[in-house]
Design an enzyme around this catalytic site. Sequence first.
Site, PDB file in Angstrom:
ATOM      1  CG  ASP A 200       8.735  65.809 -52.288  1.00 20.34           C
ATOM      2  OD1 ASP A 200       7.604  65.403 -52.591  1.00 20.34           O
ATOM      3  OD2 ASP A 200       9.121  66.979 -52.477  1.00 20.34           O
ATOM      4  CD  GLU A 260       7.311  66.029 -63.024  1.00 13.60           C
ATOM      5  OE1 GLU A 260       6.127  65.764 -63.250  1.00 13.60           O
ATOM      6  OE2 GLU A 260       7.693  67.126 -62.557  1.00 13.60           O
TER       7      GLU A 260
END
Length: 521
Positions: A200, A260
């Site tokens: 993550d 991102e």
Amino acid sequence: MTATTWWKHGAIYHIYPRSFADSDGDGVGDLPGITAHLDYLSWLGVEAIWLSPFYRSPQRDFGYDITDHTDVDPLFGTLADFDRLLAEAHRRGLRVILDFVPNHTSIDHPWFAASRTSADDPKRDWYIWRDPAGGGPPNNWRAVTGGPAWTLDPRTGQYYLHSFLPEQPDLNWRHPEVRRAMHRVMQFWLDRGVDGFRIDMVDYLLKDEHFRDEPLDGHGTYEPALARYQLNQPGTLELLRELRDITDGCPGRVLIGEVEYRLPLPRLTGYYGNDDMLHLPINFWLLFTPWQAHDLQTFITAYDGALPGHAWPNWVLGSHDISRMATRLGRDQIRVALMLLFTLRGTPVLYYGDELGMTDVPIPPHQARDPWEGRDPARTPMPWTAGPNAGFSPPEARPWLPPGDPSVNVAAQRADPGSLLNLTRALLAQRRGHAALRNGSYQPAPAPDGVLAYRRVHPDEELLITLNLTGSTLDIPIPGKPLLSTHSGTSRLILPHEGRITMLRAAGHVSEVEQALAPAS
């Protein structure tokens, strides 16, 4: 392609455990519920399942705020339930990938509880604490969830950093003990036999050592993906090399990383390293590229060409963080979108329920659960049947989010040869059956306006994929053998929103195809 590169062969199926299957009637999906449906996933033909977090957590961010990275939250079951799931998946030839959340913990984690007791506690530097600046936060950094990325802790008069919710304090990955502790977490799950990790938010692991303000644009803000100091810092890649070394210590494991969403290609491809960092930095760009043939072809070609020779592409069209594919693109595009996902060069990731064409479910305000607001509609229960609670929960239970359209369900679509579910299964079968789809090169092909066409070329075969993104019927003579159509088409007429896979039986057909697809002069 070898047994150690299985992650290149087939599709990865992303399961949001809260929403897949509720076995105990509490309204929340769980690990035994996933185990009960492994035969479905084996029938569908995916290679692996990726599970969103199920670790111990107060569930303020539905599992991404963790209090124990090496235990199962009772909401989802037990470690024994996980071991059973893993064993049953492996028995069916399915791999299991876990979410690894290294950037932050829950505010309730014992580490943070110790860290905030005093500035002298041994765990203090496990998190990122800073003095106030100018009577306020240490700098202008913003949380991804909105608002300042700093919260004042009155006990010690310092601020702690949280790149996400205030209940998710960031770990200090510059501290060697933090790194060693998180390495032990990875090893714990590898020793249990998991097949890899999806990490993550890997680009947030390191922050600027000087905590400089982010430059603001003309609107007094900045785009997190382009932030200079809050993410993508020098040294991050070295941290990933450490994680890769641990993963490589167990052959055949895969390391996937979330970055991102709109990360520029040079940054995105940099996360491959010299084949010593991530196997697959997740490529989210199809989620945001305009759904037009020219724009898609431009990006796909640029991405494929930007990859280092050792790198393997990957593709995503659905996510637990954004609107569902069928809602974003429209129902008439869902079939052609799935054909695109499964025929591009690289590993496709399929979000649960997208094989059914699930759409966003409107959530009444009194039933909203998402602390970020707005993600609930794409996280609703998997519809297994048209019965009570869509077969997700027992009839007497109340699912944590309301199910969607009862006519969209697994049972009905399995029985319908022309359903989206059976198309997905057929696409996955084509991928398994053709070397050109598994590891052939990608070559864009000329096409009329509104049509996306490309060839997948392998020494043993060559396939042409033709995707009509328009609402018009097109007369395109395509030599070769039709293998699969999204609309059962076999004639030279390409129907509105139809995708087609064609086998080019000889190299000599290539020039004929190019001539047939060329835009009219």
